[in-house]
Design a protein around this motif. Structure first.
Motif, PDB file in Angstrom:
ATOM      1  N   ASP A  15       0.845  -1.196   0.000  1.00  0.00           N
ATOM      2  CA  ASP A  15       0.000   0.000   0.000  1.00  0.00           C
ATOM      3  C   ASP A  15       0.880   1.246   0.000  1.00  0.00           C
ATOM      4  OD1 ASP A  15      -1.807   2.066   0.465  1.00  0.00           O
ATOM      5  OD2 ASP A  15      -3.108   0.782   1.679  1.00  0.00           O
ATOM      6  N   PRO A  16       0.752   2.111  -1.014  1.00  0.00           N
ATOM      7  CA  PRO A  16       1.615   3.302  -1.102  1.00  0.00           C
ATOM      8  C   PRO A  16       1.545   4.202   0.124  1.00  0.00           C
ATOM      9  CG  PRO A  16       0.454   2.947  -3.173  1.00  0.00           C
ATOM     10  CD  PRO A  16      -0.131   1.984  -2.187  1.00  0.00           C
ATOM     11  N   LYS A  17       0.451   4.159   0.888  1.00  0.00           N
ATOM     12  CA  LYS A  17       0.346   5.039   2.046  1.00  0.00           C
ATOM     13  C   LYS A  17       1.407   4.731   3.087  1.00  0.00           C
ATOM     14  CE  LYS A  17      -3.000   4.674   5.068  1.00  0.00           C
ATOM     15  NZ  LYS A  17      -2.257   4.467   6.307  1.00  0.00           N
ATOM     16  N   TYR A  18       1.961   3.515   3.060  1.00  0.00           N
ATOM     17  CA  TYR A  18       3.019   3.148   4.003  1.00  0.00           C
ATOM     18  C   TYR A  18       4.416   3.363   3.424  1.00  0.00           C
ATOM     19  CZ  TYR A  18      -0.870   0.785   6.325  1.00  0.00           C
ATOM     20  OH  TYR A  18      -2.071   0.501   6.947  1.00  0.00           O
ATOM     21  N   HIS A  19       4.476   3.901   2.207  1.00  0.00           N
ATOM     22  CA  HIS A  19       5.771   4.032   1.523  1.00  0.00           C
ATOM     23  C   HIS A  19       5.974   5.449   0.981  1.00  0.00           C
ATOM     24  CE1 HIS A  19       6.520  -0.355   1.572  1.00  0.00           C
ATOM     25  NE2 HIS A  19       5.202  -0.434   1.463  1.00  0.00           N
ATOM     26  N   ARG A  20       5.585   6.421   1.758  1.00  0.00           N
ATOM     27  CA  ARG A  20       5.742   7.810   1.318  1.00  0.00           C
ATOM     28  C   ARG A  20       7.185   8.281   1.415  1.00  0.00           C
ATOM     29  NH1 ARG A  20       0.254   9.523   4.584  1.00  0.00           N
ATOM     30  NH2 ARG A  20      -1.223   8.710   3.032  1.00  0.00           N
ATOM     31  N   ASN A  21       7.959   7.641   2.254  1.00  0.00           N
ATOM     32  CA  ASN A  21       9.379   7.953   2.363  1.00  0.00           C
ATOM     33  C   ASN A  21      10.112   7.330   1.173  1.00  0.00           C
ATOM     34  OD1 ASN A  21      12.135   8.019   3.011  1.00  0.00           O
ATOM     35  ND2 ASN A  21      11.713   7.945   5.210  1.00  0.00           N
ATOM     36  N   PRO A  22      10.875   8.119   0.406  1.00  0.00           N
ATOM     37  CA  PRO A  22      11.571   7.577  -0.768  1.00  0.00           C
ATOM     38  C   PRO A  22      12.556   6.472  -0.424  1.00  0.00           C
ATOM     39  CG  PRO A  22      12.325   9.802  -0.263  1.00  0.00           C
ATOM     40  CD  PRO A  22      11.102   9.571   0.560  1.00  0.00           C
TER      41      PRO A  22
ATOM     42  N   THR B  94       8.411  -0.514   7.020  1.00  0.00           N
ATOM     43  CA  THR B  94       7.047  -0.130   7.384  1.00  0.00           C
ATOM     44  C   THR B  94       6.650  -0.651   8.767  1.00  0.00           C
ATOM     45  OG1 THR B  94       6.058  -2.102   6.371  1.00  0.00           O
ATOM     46  CG2 THR B  94       6.358  -0.177   4.959  1.00  0.00           C
TER      47      THR B  94
ATOM     48  N   SER C 256      -8.177   1.301   5.781  1.00  0.00           N
ATOM     49  CA  SER C 256      -6.780   1.102   6.189  1.00  0.00           C
ATOM     50  C   SER C 256      -6.698   0.346   7.514  1.00  0.00           C
ATOM     51  CB  SER C 256      -6.068   2.461   6.307  1.00  0.00           C
ATOM     52  OG  SER C 256      -6.040   3.125   5.069  1.00  0.00           O
TER      53      SER C 256
END
Length: 373
Positions: A210-217, A227, A246
């Motif tokens: 889920d991209p919401k848990y991967h906002r950090n590059p 995560t 979520s």
């Protein structure tokens, strides 16, 4: 002295009763086989009017004694399936997030019979993602919090949205099943389909994908270790209190019970409600054993094409995204014992519901397999 033959009379009666019961079971099994053979070919006119089928036999035989409620649910489900096969009904897809929901949606869109668009209209979707939702009505939203929401009127609202979009199906993802699924006559013309997955595997898949848990590059999609800061009880329960989209705690119990909004902690009452609503579903596919259990869609006239023709992030006829999970790969192995203990505790009811549902799904799949051999 009592003659010997009189002493044996009760035994003869028991043998006769046993013989009668066996005949009744054989008759039910033959009826079951005929039902599946007919419905799998979409021949509505030959479907028997009896409410007893393989599903009802399964549903009446799980030991908790509530026969009347389940028989009524079976009748509702069978009648909805007959309407659907006659193209007089609607399909409600309950999207299970990170549990094969997008795969199910895309398979349904590829099928050659069943889902229809009554007008020559394009799919209601934006450019970034193709979907089974009606975007103009609700995109990934919790419809139960919308100002137009009314539990009593929801069936007619959805029918109106489908008719306006020229289709007979809809997908819902941001909210659980209708709260009055078993009591509102408006749902009588709907069949329900969904998917289910091991609850902890679902949590791991969400954290990885889920991209919401991967906002950090520094934490690209597909990584789990970066995560793990989200695996905190307070954080998880706060997210669940806002809705199921979520939610990483007892997601399936919340979703299938219909009590998914403003519920800090599910109860065993909700677990039983989830089981009761589950029995109204015509097809729930087990993500871990997809090929063995997806056959329940065939009973609904869904003739599906191969699932490799689309990208699981929601783009038709696109290459398979790199890094997608293999069917035999487990995500659970990435958790420590402490993390695993916390997630199991926060998903205790889900684990019980999953094992119950899995057993039911596999028994139903075995009955389908026997009926076509």
């Amino acid at each position: 002295m009592v003659p010997l033959r009189r002493r044996s009379r009760p035994a003869r009666i028991r043998l006769r009763l046993a013989f009668i019961l066996r005949l009744a079971f054989i008759f039910a099994a033959i009826s079951c086989a005929l039902y599946y053979a007919v419905t799998s070919h979409g021949n509505v006119s030959n479907i028997a009017s009896s409410s007893t089928d393989c599903h009802s036999l399964e549903r009446l035989d799980d030991g908790d004694g509530r026969v009347e409620d389940k028989d009524q649910t079976t009748r509702l489900r069978l009648e909805a399936e007959r309407r659907w096969l006659a193209q007089n009904g609607y399909l409600y897809m309950q999207h299970s997030r990170k549990a094969g929901g997008t795969t199910l949606c895309m398979l349904l869109r590829h099928n050659s019979k069943g889902l229809v668009r009554t007008q020559a209209m394009g799919w209601d979707a934006d450019k970034s993602r193709e979907t089974c939702q009606i975007i103009s009505l609700c995109r990934d939203c919790n419809y139960k919090t919308r100002n137009w929401y009314s539990a009593e009127k929801l069936p007619s609202i959805l029918v109106g949205a489908m008719n306006n979009s020229g289709r007979n199906f809809i997908e819902m993802e941001g909210a659980g099943v209708p709260i009055d699924l078993l009591t509102n006559p408006g749902w009588d013309s709907f069949i329900f389909v969904s998917t289910i997955r091991h609850p902890i595997e679902r949590v791991a898949s969400a954290l990885r994908g889920d991209p919401k848990y991967h906002r950090n590059p520094d934490c690209p999609v597909g990584q789990l270790n970066c995560t793990k800061s989200y695996i905190q009880e307070r954080h998880i329960l706060e997210a669940c209190s806002r809705g199921i989209y979520s939610c990483l705690s007892n997601y399936f119990v919340r979703m299938f019970s219909g009590r998914d909004t403003n519920v800090p902690s599910p109860s065993r009452v909700m677990l039983e409600e989830a089981k009761a609503n589950f029995l109204r579903f015509s097809c729930v596919v087990l993500q871990e054993q997809w090929d063995e259990t997806v056959g329940c869609l065939g009973i609904l006239g869904m003739h599906l094409n191969m699932k490799g023709r689309f990208n699981v992030v929601g783009r038709m006829s696109a290459p398979l995204a790199p890094g997608n999970k293999k069917s035999n790969e487990s995500y659970i192995e990435g958790f420590s014992s402490a993390e695993m203990g916390l997630l199991l505790r926060l998903n205790e009811l889900d684990m019980e519901f999953y094992e119950w549902a899995k057993g039911f799904i596999l028994r139903s799949a075995a009955l389908r397999s026997k009926s076509v051999t």
